[in-house]
Design a protein around this motif. Structure first.
Motif, short mmCIF file in Angstrom:
data_model
loop_
_atom_site.label_atom_id
_atom_site.label_comp_id
_atom_site.label_asym_id
_atom_site.label_seq_id
_atom_site.Cartn_x
_atom_site.Cartn_y
_atom_site.Cartn_z
N ILE A 1 -65.35 71.63 46.99
CA ILE A 1 -64.03 71.54 46.36
C ILE A 1 -63.38 72.93 46.66
N ILE A 2 -62.36 72.97 47.51
CA ILE A 2 -61.84 74.20 48.17
C ILE A 2 -60.34 74.43 47.17
N PHE A 3 -59.94 75.43 46.75
CA PHE A 3 -58.60 75.68 46.24
C PHE A 3 -57.90 76.75 47.15
N LEU A 4 -56.96 76.30 47.77
CA LEU A 4 -56.18 77.06 48.86
C LEU A 4 -55.30 78.09 47.75
N SER A 5 -55.16 79.48 48.07
CA SER A 5 -54.50 80.28 47.34
C SER A 5 -53.25 81.03 48.28
N SER A 6 -52.13 80.88 47.68
CA SER A 6 -51.02 81.54 48.28
C SER A 6 -50.84 82.89 47.80
N SER A 7 -50.67 83.94 48.88
CA SER A 7 -50.72 85.59 48.30
C SER A 7 -49.25 85.89 48.21
N TYR A 8 -48.18 84.84 47.97
CA TYR A 8 -46.70 85.25 47.80
C TYR A 8 -46.20 83.97 47.24
N SER A 9 -45.13 84.15 46.76
CA SER A 9 -44.25 82.84 46.27
C SER A 9 -42.84 82.84 47.08
N ILE A 10 -42.74 81.73 47.68
CA ILE A 10 -41.53 81.29 48.10
C ILE A 10 -40.98 80.25 47.69
N THR A 11 -39.74 79.86 47.88
CA THR A 11 -38.97 78.80 47.42
C THR A 11 -38.78 77.51 48.25
N GLU A 12 -39.00 77.92 49.62
CA GLU A 12 -38.67 76.76 50.44
C GLU A 12 -39.32 77.26 52.05
N CYS A 13 -39.71 76.32 52.72
CA CYS A 13 -40.55 76.39 54.05
C CYS A 13 -38.96 76.62 55.01
N ASP A 14 -39.86 76.58 56.12
CA ASP A 14 -38.69 76.99 57.20
C ASP A 14 -37.94 75.70 57.74
N ALA A 15 -36.97 75.63 58.57
CA ALA A 15 -36.35 74.47 58.76
C ALA A 15 -36.97 73.41 59.70
N ALA B 1 -71.83 71.87 66.59
CA ALA B 1 -72.93 71.18 65.39
C ALA B 1 -72.68 69.89 65.15
N GLU B 2 -73.81 69.16 64.89
CA GLU B 2 -73.69 67.45 64.45
C GLU B 2 -74.49 67.31 63.33
N LEU B 3 -73.98 66.75 61.98
CA LEU B 3 -74.76 66.44 61.04
C LEU B 3 -74.79 65.06 60.88
N GLN B 4 -75.93 64.46 60.43
CA GLN B 4 -76.02 63.20 60.37
C GLN B 4 -75.12 62.89 59.09
N GLN B 5 -74.99 63.80 58.26
CA GLN B 5 -74.01 63.47 57.09
C GLN B 5 -73.12 64.85 56.96
N PRO B 6 -71.86 64.49 57.36
CA PRO B 6 -70.81 65.61 57.46
C PRO B 6 -70.71 66.38 56.02
N VAL B 7 -70.13 67.57 56.07
CA VAL B 7 -69.49 68.03 54.59
C VAL B 7 -68.52 67.46 54.20
N LYS B 8 -68.27 66.70 53.09
CA LYS B 8 -67.38 66.22 52.54
C LYS B 8 -66.48 67.59 51.74
N VAL B 9 -65.53 67.53 51.93
CA VAL B 9 -64.60 68.69 51.26
C VAL B 9 -63.23 68.06 50.85
N LEU B 10 -63.02 68.56 49.41
CA LEU B 10 -61.85 68.04 48.59
C LEU B 10 -60.84 69.35 48.62
N VAL B 11 -59.67 69.34 49.19
CA VAL B 11 -58.83 70.55 49.64
C VAL B 11 -57.65 70.11 48.33
N ILE B 12 -57.63 71.32 47.29
CA ILE B 12 -56.62 71.43 46.50
C ILE B 12 -55.64 72.61 46.76
#
Length: 505
Positions: free
Chosen positions: A368-382, A302-313
């Motif tokens: 405007i998209i809000f990303l949700s985390s289904s869990y709570s972690i204190t740190e990412c992997d190495a 799909a090609e739009l002459q004007q693409p969707v502008k998405v703000l990710v929070i």
């Protein structure tokens, strides 16, 4: 320590005295041309002369250095400057055990000249003693140089004059057209009927003072088609030695049958190439559309002459390295969206401030998209732990600020279509969201991928239906095509979420 320089005519007054002690010779002498602007109307060069002193005890006797420049070329000129040292030398070296170094900029430069530069210390050697000095040679470029051509001397001999010569053969005559110069009214036109012709056809021409373009016709033989033209101007500054300008035959016309048979040599070749390019492009387009069913256009095409502008929070619990960036890549490649993330616009946020930046993004973003985390972690992997350690606090601050800023908008039912909530796990996704976001449409990737894609596309269609045409339309049966690249990207987000939840369990 500094110097005071000025022009000096005649020999130095120190030559009239006998000196018990005299300074040593200069250690080094060098010169180069530097660009300068004269009276804001002209550009030219000046000579930058540099010298260094010898490191010995005789430096205490040094009072001045004399520099003389002799120019040779179109004209000869000789002048000298005397640079007095403002105080007596107390040490043989500068700070850091470096030699004393000085320079002088001031000698003007003329085109195509040779400069002989000599320098010696004062007081000089006594009579019948060796007189030490240093000498160097320097040459200047001609009026074709990109800087020198803007000098007053070069402009006066026509360095900026472009005659724009055109020569057209009309039966047994050649019509020569050129732009005249305000520097003179007399010109000589030389017409060569072949490449090896030594004797040209010569024609003198005098133009009017206010005339900007002129033409003259010169008789030639019918067989002459390899014709070249030279125009010699006569300007007051260069007189009979002004630069010649050359031109070639640009067109051949024949009026014997009442029409032009050949016009603008080389123009037809250009037309043919353009026509050939257009033809090949049309054929390629026809073949492409015949081989593709236009009724089945998948969303990754799909090609739009004007693409969707998405703000990710996103909150700090969502891994930026693996989840946020993977989701942004998913939006860009498979949803034809322009993605806006705070980490990509750090400079603008610093310049505008986070509140002003969010206000601007709210106006330009379609979703405007809000990303949700289904869990709570204190740190990412190495793999990404070190790269996101300093980013978590900033992302949490931006998430809280954005939520509070957009919260009033979510209470308006007509504005809810602009907000979306996306999670990557169905379990307890509501528990991690602020209560105000519960009224927004929610999608779980990759379960609701098709619905998410359809709603994202339809929102853009509604937002831009008044002034933009949607190339690819969605229907309820349209689904995201499962290409290999798409599956890999989808699994990256899903696998990452599952791995991090396993770590907690």
């Amino acid at each position: 320590m500094s110097i005071q320089c000025g022009f000096e005519t005649g020999p130095a007054h120190e030559l009239r005295k006998w000196h018990n002690l005299t300074p040593a010779d200069l250690h080094n002498l060098s010169a180069q041309l530097i660009e300068t602007e004269v009276d804001t109307h002209f550009r030219s060069y000046l000579i930058n002369i540099s010298w260094s002193l010898s490191m010995d005890a005789s430096i205490k006797e040094l009072t001045a250095t004399k520099i003389c420049v002799m120019s040779k070329g179109i004209r000869e000129h000789f002048e000298c400057i005397r640079c007095n040292y403002t105080e007596k030398f107390q040490s043989q070296t500068m700070f850091g055990n470096r030699r004393w170094q000085f320079h002088y900029i001031g000698f003007p430069v003329e085109p195509e000249m040779f400069y002989s530069i000599s320098a010696y210390n004062l007081p000089p050697a006594n009579i019948y003693e060796d007189s030490p000095s240093k000498s160097i040679m320097l040459s200047s470029p001609g009026c074709k140089d990109n800087v020198m051509k803007y000098s007053k001397s070069c402009i006066e001999v026509g360095s900026l004059w472009n005659p724009n010569i055109t020569a057209c053969k009309i039966e047994a005559e050649v019509e020569v057209n050129f732009t005249t110069s305000s520097l003179g009214t007399k010109y000589t036109i030389l017409l060569y009927e072949c490449e090896k012709c030594d004797v040209p056809i010569e024609r003198d021409l005098t133009t009017k003072i206010n005339e900007t373009r002129t033409s003259v016709r010169i008789p030639v033989s019918d067989q002459s088609n390899n014709i070249s033209v030279q125009i010699i101007p006569y300007f007051a500054k260069c007189r009979y030695d002004c630069r010649r300008h050359k031109g070639t035959l640009t067109c051949v016309q024949n009026h014997s049958n009442g029409s032009i048979t050949t016009d603008s040599i080389g123009r037809y070749a250009c037309f043919i190439l353009v026509a050939l390019f257009v033809t090949v492009s049309v054929i390629a387009a026809v073949v492409f559309f015949r081989n593709h069913d236009t009724k089945k256009i998948f969303f990754h095409h799909a090609e739009l002459q004007q693409p969707v502008k998405v703000l990710v929070i996103y909150p700090k619990e969502v891994c930026f390295q693996h989840t946020v960036l993977a989701f942004a890549e998913f939006l860009q490649k498979h949803c034809q969206s322009d993605v806006i993330i705070d980490m990509w616009q750090k400079r603008r946020i610093a310049e505008q401030g986070p509140v002003q930046w969010l206000a601007i993004q709210k106006e330009i973003a379609d979703k405007i998209i809000f990303l949700s985390s289904s869990y709570s972690i204190t740190e990412c992997d190495a793999v990404c732990h070190e790269s996101i350690r300093n980013h978590k606090d900033n992302s949490e601050c931006m998430f809280t600020l954005a939520f509070n800023f957009f919260c009033s908008d979510m209470k308006n039912i007509s504005s809810l279509h602009k907000y979306m909530v996306v999670s990557f796990n169905e379990k307890n996704s509501k528990d991690t969201l602020p209560s105000a976001l519960n009224s927004c449409p929610k999608y779980c990737l990759m379960k609701d991928t098709d619905t998410f894609c359809r709603d994202l596309s339809s929102s853009n269609r509604q937002a831009h239906s008044t002034n933009r045409k949607l190339v690819c339309c969605w229907s309820p049966t349209t689904k995201c095509i499962q290409t290999e690249e798409y599956n890999i990207l989808c699994s990256t987000i899903s696998t990452r979420s599952q791995q991090q939840q396993n770590m907690i369990l």
